[in-house]
Design a protein around this motif. Structure first.
Motif, short mmCIF file in Angstrom:
data_model
loop_
_atom_site.label_atom_id
_atom_site.label_comp_id
_atom_site.label_asym_id
_atom_site.label_seq_id
_atom_site.Cartn_x
_atom_site.Cartn_y
_atom_site.Cartn_z
N LEU A 108 19.45 52.13 32.21
CA LEU A 108 18.49 51.03 32.16
C LEU A 108 17.23 51.42 31.40
CD1 LEU A 108 18.35 48.13 33.18
CD2 LEU A 108 17.14 48.95 35.19
N GLU A 109 16.80 52.68 31.53
CA GLU A 109 15.59 53.11 30.82
C GLU A 109 15.76 53.03 29.31
OE1 GLU A 109 15.88 55.54 34.66
OE2 GLU A 109 17.19 55.00 33.00
N VAL A 110 16.92 53.46 28.83
CA VAL A 110 17.17 53.42 27.39
C VAL A 110 17.26 51.99 26.89
CG1 VAL A 110 18.75 54.13 25.55
CG2 VAL A 110 18.37 55.64 27.50
N ILE A 111 17.90 51.13 27.66
CA ILE A 111 18.07 49.73 27.26
C ILE A 111 16.72 49.00 27.24
CG2 ILE A 111 19.10 47.53 27.94
CD1 ILE A 111 21.46 49.15 29.09
N VAL A 112 15.98 49.10 28.34
CA VAL A 112 14.68 48.43 28.41
C VAL A 112 13.72 49.03 27.39
CG1 VAL A 112 12.69 47.93 29.87
CG2 VAL A 112 14.99 47.81 30.82
N GLY A 113 13.76 50.35 27.24
CA GLY A 113 12.91 51.01 26.27
C GLY A 113 13.21 50.57 24.84
N SER A 114 14.48 50.33 24.54
CA SER A 114 14.85 49.86 23.21
C SER A 114 14.32 48.46 22.96
CB SER A 114 16.38 49.88 23.05
OG SER A 114 16.88 51.20 23.13
N TYR A 115 14.43 47.59 23.96
CA TYR A 115 13.86 46.24 23.83
C TYR A 115 12.37 46.30 23.54
CZ TYR A 115 18.18 44.24 25.77
OH TYR A 115 19.48 43.85 25.99
N LEU A 116 11.66 47.11 24.34
CA LEU A 116 10.21 47.21 24.18
C LEU A 116 9.82 47.84 22.84
CD1 LEU A 116 9.12 48.33 27.77
CD2 LEU A 116 8.87 46.08 26.74
N SER A 117 10.62 48.80 22.38
CA SER A 117 10.34 49.46 21.11
C SER A 117 10.43 48.49 19.95
CB SER A 117 11.29 50.64 20.90
OG SER A 117 11.11 51.63 21.87
#
Length: 204
Positions: A108-117
């Motif tokens: 989830l961290e990678v997925i949410v982080g990618s959205y925010l990036s």
């Protein structure tokens, strides 16, 4: 002095936010991470693969966001630039792997982080914000967690992640302004000390 700090902060923010935008848009590899299309190396690939698989965005929008990076990769690898019409096939978006819900929750961290990036790269062209930095930090933590706690050999963090992290930090104008103001008084104090020492020498 305050106006000079703001000017410096504005210039640093302008360069950093544009650099971060180019890193994201042209899909400079930041990591290696197993995803729906097999292997993702950029936040755009992670974000678009999930959004497209869930039917959130159409293929036309996906191709428009992927094409700048496809051109860059083709030039860098000295390959033929894939045609715009077959871009989804080139990125394996038409043959995605099924991903269980537990896999998405574990990453989830990678997925949410990618959205925010990705969102931060776009919004950073208009105004300063923290989306980019938060996104990169989340991605880094998610990848580190995979390597440290699950001994995953399929996850790799490239040195370019440090460039993305620094550019994301310096794209926050308020923090850069505070950093400049914090460093300037020390420099001024040292200059005053040097001037006083010089005056004492001349007086003696």
């Amino acid at each position: 002095m305050a106006s000079a700090s703001k000017k410096w902060a504005r210039d640093v923010y302008f360069v950093a936010s544009r650099l971060y935008f180019l890193l994201i848009l042209f899909q400079v590899p930041l990591f290696r991470f197993p995803c729906r299309i097999g292997k993702c190396t950029t936040p755009i690939e992670v974000s678009l693969s999930l959004l497209y698989a869930n039917g959130v965005i159409p293929g036309g929008m996906v191709k428009a966001m992927l094409y700048p990076g496809a051109i860059t990769k083709a030039i860098y690898k000295n390959n033929v630039v894939p045609s715009y019409g077959k871009l989804l096939e080139a990125y394996k978006f038409t043959n995605m792997k099924e991903s269980p819900a537990t896999h998405d929750l574990q990453n989830l961290e990678v997925i949410v982080g990618s959205y925010l990036s990705v969102a931060g790269a776009l919004l950073g062209l208009l105004k300063s914000g923290r989306f980019s930095l938060i996104g990169i930090l989340l991605i880094t933590w998610g990848l580190d967690k995979q390597v440290l706690f699950r001994n995953s050999t399929s996850v790799v963090i490239y040195p370019t992640m440090l460039i993305a992290l620094l550019s994301a930090f310096f794209s926050i104008r308020a923090d850069v302004t505070k950093l400049i103001r914090f460093s300037k008084p020390k420099a001024s104090y040292r200059n005053i000390e040097k001037q006083n020492i010089t005056r004492v020498k001349y007086a003696s």
